[in-house]
Enzyme design. Structure first.
Site, PDB file in Angstrom:
ATOM      1  N   CYS A  95      37.643  36.096  42.034  1.00  8.87           N
ATOM      2  CA  CYS A  95      36.128  35.397  41.560  1.00  8.87           C
ATOM      3  C   CYS A  95      36.428  34.305  40.917  1.00  8.87           C
ATOM      4  CB  CYS A  95      35.839  36.357  40.001  1.00  8.87           C
ATOM      5  SG  CYS A  95      35.309  37.982  40.730  1.00  8.87           S
ATOM      6  N   ARG A 104      29.550  41.389  44.773  1.00  6.27           N
ATOM      7  CA  ARG A 104      29.635  40.069  45.141  1.00  6.27           C
ATOM      8  C   ARG A 104      28.199  39.874  45.702  1.00  6.27           C
ATOM      9  NH1 ARG A 104      34.433  38.327  43.587  1.00  6.27           N
ATOM     10  NH2 ARG A 104      36.036  39.842  44.123  1.00  6.27           N
TER      11      ARG A 104
END
Lengths: 227, 69
Positions: A55, A132
């Protein structure tokens, strides 16, 4: 005595071509609503968790395409199931450790309302984290594209910019874009939807009038936007 | 809160927006004057209106106590 088991609530994915699910959410830049973005394109994306390695690389990547998206009248909005204080600490840490400023707001979706509305939660992968996901929403608030990546795989930022470019070019010119299209490449003109129009597409007259077009057959004809 | 701190004082963006609203202005005017993104202006105006620091008439906003609409 009989008991009635509560049926699980079906949580589907949002649908392309329909209004994107509305929301009001706390972010690192204040409380925002989807309607605050009307008139602009919006890339809404989720990430699994703050202070995690993939991330972090993605946030640096998103910051890297922020200016390109701004030039395309496109705002960027992140989301994860973390608190706003976690988000603040993380974006400050990213800037401190890497020198990358995070210019876009990040939703603190602790109650998972937005994540649920957008189908960002994939219990098979994680019961607590969002996957995601990327949602491209047009200036009228219509959901135009979705991308889903698993927890293990960071997204391709160039593809997100390319997707926005393709949607905007398609809207502006009433065309479609072929595989691996890049700005400046030829685009696909609408396919004839009747036998008559298909005949016309292969006629001598059409070929004469459309010099520079690249025609494989009646259903696949490309042109440069300059033509 | 983006424009108002927890103690009710204005943040830097709140002060900038209020300054831009000394005269009636649209969301777009405020975004242009302050350099803030339009979504932040819309979010901030909601806060300022709720706090009675700004009033709205139609598409224009003005700081309460500044010249009337």
């Amino acid at each position: 005595m009989t008991t009635v088991e509560e049926a699980p609530v079906a949580r589907g994915l949002p649908r392309l071509g329909e209004p994107a699910p509305d929301f009001e959410a706390v972010t690192t830049q204040g409380t925002v609503r989807l309607s605050d973005f009307r008139g602009s394109w919006l890339v809404l994306f989720s990430h699994p968790a703050d202070f995690t390695p993939v991330c972090t690389t993605e946030f640096i990547g998103f910051a890297g395409i922020y200016q390109k998206l701004q030039e395309r009248h496109t705002e960027l909005l992140g989301l994860s199931v973390d608190s706003v204080y976690s988000h603040i600490a993380w974006v400050r840490n990213i800037e401190d450790k890497t020198g990358t400023h995070i210019p876009f707001p990040v939703i603190a979706d602790l109650d998972k309302k937005v994540a649920t509305a957008y189908g960002m939660l994939m219990p098979g992968e994680s019961k607590t984290e969002a996957s995601r996901c990327v949602f491209v929403i047009d200036p009228e608030g219509v959901l135009r594209a979705m991308i889903y990546y698993p927890l293990s795989t960071g997204r391709n930022m160039d593809e997100i910019v390319r997707l926005v470019d393709a949607l905007q070019v398609s809207d502006a010119n009433k065309v479609a874009t072929p595989a691996n299209w890049r700005p400046g490449d030829k685009v696909i003109i609408p396919t004839p939807n009747t036998v008559e129009l298909a005949e016309e597409r292969t006629s001598e007259d059409f070929i004469k009038k459309t010099e520079g077009y690249e025609s494989v057959d009646w259903y696949l004809t490309k042109k440069s936007l300059e033509v | 809160m983006a424009c108002l701190n927890a103690d009710g004082t204005l943040s830097a963006s709140g002060r900038a927006m209020l300054a831009a609203l000394e005269r009636p202005a649209t969301e777009e005017d405020v975004a242009s004057v302050t350099g803030l993104a339009l979504f932040r202006v819309r979010s901030g105006l909601r806060e300022l209106v709720a706090a009675d620091l700004v009033s709205q008439q139609g598409e224009r906003f003005v700081a309460t106590g500044a010249q009337s609409l």
